[in-house]
Structures are given as C-alpha cells and as structure tokens.
Design a protein around this motif. Structure first.
Motif, short mmCIF file in Angstrom:
data_model
loop_
_atom_site.label_atom_id
_atom_site.label_comp_id
_atom_site.label_asym_id
_atom_site.label_seq_id
_atom_site.Cartn_x
_atom_site.Cartn_y
_atom_site.Cartn_z
N SER A 1 -15.37 14.90 -11.60
CA SER A 1 -14.62 15.76 -10.68
C SER A 1 -15.37 15.94 -9.37
CB SER A 1 -14.36 17.13 -11.33
OG SER A 1 -13.39 17.00 -12.34
N ALA B 1 -11.41 12.35 -12.36
CA ALA B 1 -10.84 12.73 -11.06
C ALA B 1 -11.24 11.80 -9.93
CB ALA B 1 -11.24 14.17 -10.72
N ASN C 1 -7.90 11.90 -9.00
CA ASN C 1 -8.04 13.01 -8.06
C ASN C 1 -7.62 14.35 -8.64
OD1 ASN C 1 -7.77 10.45 -6.44
ND2 ASN C 1 -8.48 11.82 -4.84
N ASP C 2 -7.09 14.38 -9.86
CA ASP C 2 -6.87 15.67 -10.49
C ASP C 2 -6.90 15.52 -12.00
OD1 ASP C 2 -4.25 14.99 -11.52
OD2 ASP C 2 -3.36 15.51 -9.60
N SER D 1 -14.32 13.27 -6.80
CA SER D 1 -12.91 13.17 -6.44
C SER D 1 -12.75 12.87 -4.95
CB SER D 1 -12.20 14.49 -6.76
OG SER D 1 -10.85 14.44 -6.36
#
Length: 435
Positions: free
Chosen positions: A74, A307, A311-312, A77
């Motif tokens: 994350s 992520a 990206n999420d 990201s």
C-alpha cells in the motif's frame, strides 16, 4: 436466554443458503459467534441481549475476504503506473523494494492496508509479502482476520537468503502463530519463474504434514507461460501439477491464460482460483475465464492484489468489476450474477483458505464477521433488490459498521483499533522518503 448482541437490520443476505434475502431480520451474537438468525420480533421474544443495534437503513452481509494481496505494498500505491507486469516488476517494484523494504516498512504499510480494508468491509485478507511475522503482529493488534503467507523465493531478499531459509523461517512462524485465533498461515511460493523444483517439492511435503494451504501466482501473463514452455517444454500449470502441488489445498492466483482443456484439468484437481480482475486489467495481463471456470466446477475467489498494481484494496469494487468483466469476456449477460460475485468475495474465499467452517456466511455457529452497508444514500436508491445494489451500486464509503469475531472494529465509519491521524503521519513520512 441472555446474549451479547442483537443486530437488527432492514435486510440480511446470509450467502448460505444461496439467493436468500431476509427483511427485518436479526443476527444473535454471543461469545463472538452467530447463534441464531431470525425475525426481529421473534428474536426479542426469545433472547435478552446485553445490547441491541438497530440498522433500519442497512443490509448485513458476511465480512468480505480479500483472498490475495500484498498488504504492505500500500505504501507503493501509484509509484509505477501504466506499465506491463514484467517492466513494472523488474524495473520499478523490485528495485524500490530492495531499497526500502524493512520491518518498519511492512509494519506501516500493513497498517495502512488494514485501515483501508476495514473501512471497506474486508474482515479477512490472504497476504503474500516479506516479514510475514510483522504482518501477523499488525493483524492481531488491529483485530482483523488474516491468512499470512510464508513467502518463498529462490533468490535472497531482506527476509531470507535462499529457499531453505525461507522455508525454515516459515515453519518457525507457523509454529508461533498456530494458536492465534484470527491468524492462519499458507505457504506462499511467489511464482513458477521465481521458485525452482526442489523447494516446491519440500513445500508440498510440509503442507501435507501441517494440513496447510499453498498460495501462488500462476499463469498470470502470456509471457510467463511462453517463457516457461520455451525453457522446460511445459506450461507452468503442468510443471506445478507434476510436482504434486495441484490439490484442494492449492490456490492459483490470476490464471488469466487458460485453455478449455486446462480448465477441465484444473477442475479435476480440486484446486482453487483467486481472481484479481482490476489488477489484471491495469497491468493488461489478460482475462481469467471466470464463467467457464465456474461452469467447470472450480471454486473461484476474489482478491485485490497489492495496491501497487491496483491502487486500492476495495473488495466492493472488485466484486462489481468481476461481475461486469465476466459478462463481457463470455458474451453472456447472465454470467457471474450479483449472487455469484458476492459468493466469490465471501464463502468462496473461505473455502479456498480452508476456513469455510468458520467464516464466509452469516450462518449459525460461524464467527460473527459482519458488515453493515447503509443503502439510504441517494446513490443506492431506490432499493428493489438489496443484493444488486450491494454489488452494482454501493460504494465502500457506505460501509458503516464492521464486526470481526463479534468485536466492533468499525463504528459508524470510525475505526476502533487504529488511529487514522497517527497513521496519516507515518504514511506521509514514507511518501517523502520514497519520493
């Protein structure tokens, strides 16, 4: 009978039995378990709850299971977008990891991912990353269920210097964690192109002895398949099969490159597929033929991937993408219904992880892993079919409350086990370093 909690909701989608939606129903929770599912009025007559939570605008669903992610990524990201897999991996992600990955990186990145997952209704995640001991520590600290990957490569990294050390450290961690209520473990060989035959044979033996699952990237891209065929004369799938890995305890992640014959072969092994539609789309890796796999009897679960490639960590969005993509790829508007998409994000993930006796549906005797979604927002009105609204219209920002093993970890959008203000400071510090 006195119980801990009565959750009364406008709608309740238990997932098991399939295609059932209850209206004005209650979940009865005691000692972290669901002990009854019944009509609101009957529940109040039968039980004396210590607390009652009325959710008149909400639908209750089982906690979502993110069956494949790299939580700590994350922090990466958006660091290398709009690139194909091998360029993204070899020229951007691996160099960044070599420079920055440490216990502190994994701790802070995992915390960031956990905060995002809890706020989006994910109650269990299946991880594959370095410092799995730190991942487990953070999951325990924040009350989220996790299957921690005991990662294996052939080459040295910050976590271990060779395959034997990866396996040794993984076995020791499995022993340390085996009594943790919310934590399980899987062997997590990275991919056929990063792990050689001998470590995979050893791992198969260890997995049999420990009754453990195995979680591996497989047939992720056309390049991967062609390269392995040129080197060995076999597809990665056939090689993994010859090594004895394809059993009901195996999860093949991505599986975008599958012929009809390979689908039938894979179905016969009882192995599972973890579909990561948004990551595959973003990296242009291909399309997993989900409808054909489901029709063949393969259990297909859902994951976000890390992520850095998605990206999420949004499992509600992943459900919607999975359903819509399957319809487009198959040319069949009936492929992967809303119910099937929800199953992929709940009970199918539980089955892949070997946890379906404990989680994956709102069933009597299972852990109280529950998500409340507020459907009163104008974006999800009118509600003719709450299941369709959850899969095709609802946003993760409508997830209001989350319970894991009966403990409330999200209360009216507020996390109860994480300090978001402090987490933002840590994340901003990493952003400055990584930039």
């Amino acid at each position: 009978m006195q119980v801990d909690l009565l959750l009364q909701a406008r709608w309740l989608i238990p997932v098991e039995p399939e295609s059932v939606t209850h209206e004005n129903y209650s979940l009865v929770i005691d000692d972290g378990k669901i002990i009854d599912v019944l009509d609101n009025a009957e529940a109040l007559q039968k039980y004396q709850p210590r607390a009652v939570e009325k959710l008149d605008r909400h639908v209750l669903i089982p906690g979502l299971i993110n069956c494949h992610t790299h939580a700590a990524m994350s922090l990466l990201s958006g660091i290398a977008d709009d690139l194909p897999l091998m360029d993204w991996l070899q020229n951007h992600i691996w160099p960044a990891e070599q420079k920055w990955v440490s216990e502190a990186f994994v701790r802070d990145g995992t915390d960031l991912a956990i905060a995002e997952m809890l706020r989006g209704g994910t109650t269990c995640f299946n991880d594959m990353y370095f410092f799995p001991d730190v991942v487990a520590q953070q999951a325990i600290a924040h009350g989220i269920r996790a299957n921690v990957g005991l990662i294996v490569f052939d080459f040295p990294t910050v976590w271990a210097e060779n395959a034997d050390v990866y396996l040794s450290k993984g076995l020791a961690l499995h022993e340390t964690l085996r009594h943790e209520r919310l934590i399980s473990t899987s062997f997590a060989p990275h991919a056929p192109y990063t792990v050689s035959d001998e470590p995979l044979r050893k791992m198969r033996t260890f997995a049999d002895e420990l009754d453990a699952t195995i979680h591996m990237h497989l047939h992720e891209t056309r390049h991967e398949v062609l390269e392995q065929q040129q080197k060995t004369g076999q597809t990665p799938l056939r090689r993994i099969s010859d090594l004895g890995l394809l059993t009901p305890s195996f999860m093949g992640v991505h599986m975008t490159q599958l012929s009809s014959e390979e689908i039938e072969f894979y179905a016969q092994t009882g192995a599972h597929i973890v579909h990561c539609p948004e990551s595959n789309l973003k990296l242009a890796s291909g399309f997993c033929p989900v409808a054909a796999c489901l029709n063949a009897g393969i259990n297909v679960a859902l994951g976000t991937d890390g992520a850095a490639s998605n990206n999420d960590q949004d499992m509600l969005a992943e459900m919607r993408t999975a359903a819509l993509l399957a319809k487009g790829v198959s040319g069949n508007a009936s492929a992967v219904s809303a119910m099937q998409a929800l199953k992929m994000a709940t009970i199918n993930g539980a089955k892949a992880l070997g946890l379906d006796d404990e989680i994956g549906s709102l069933s009597i005797g299972k852990a109280a892993d529950i998500v409340a979604i507020d459907l009163s927002d104008v974006e999800t009105q009118p509600v003719f079919n709450p299941l369709a609204q959850v899969v095709y219209a609802a946003s993760r920002h409508q997830v209001s409350d989350v319970w894991i093993a009966g403990k409330r970890v999200l209360n009216k959008r507020q996390l109860t086990t994480l300090d978001l203000h402090e987490l933002r400071h840590r994340t901003e510090a990493w952003q400055r370093r990584l930039a």
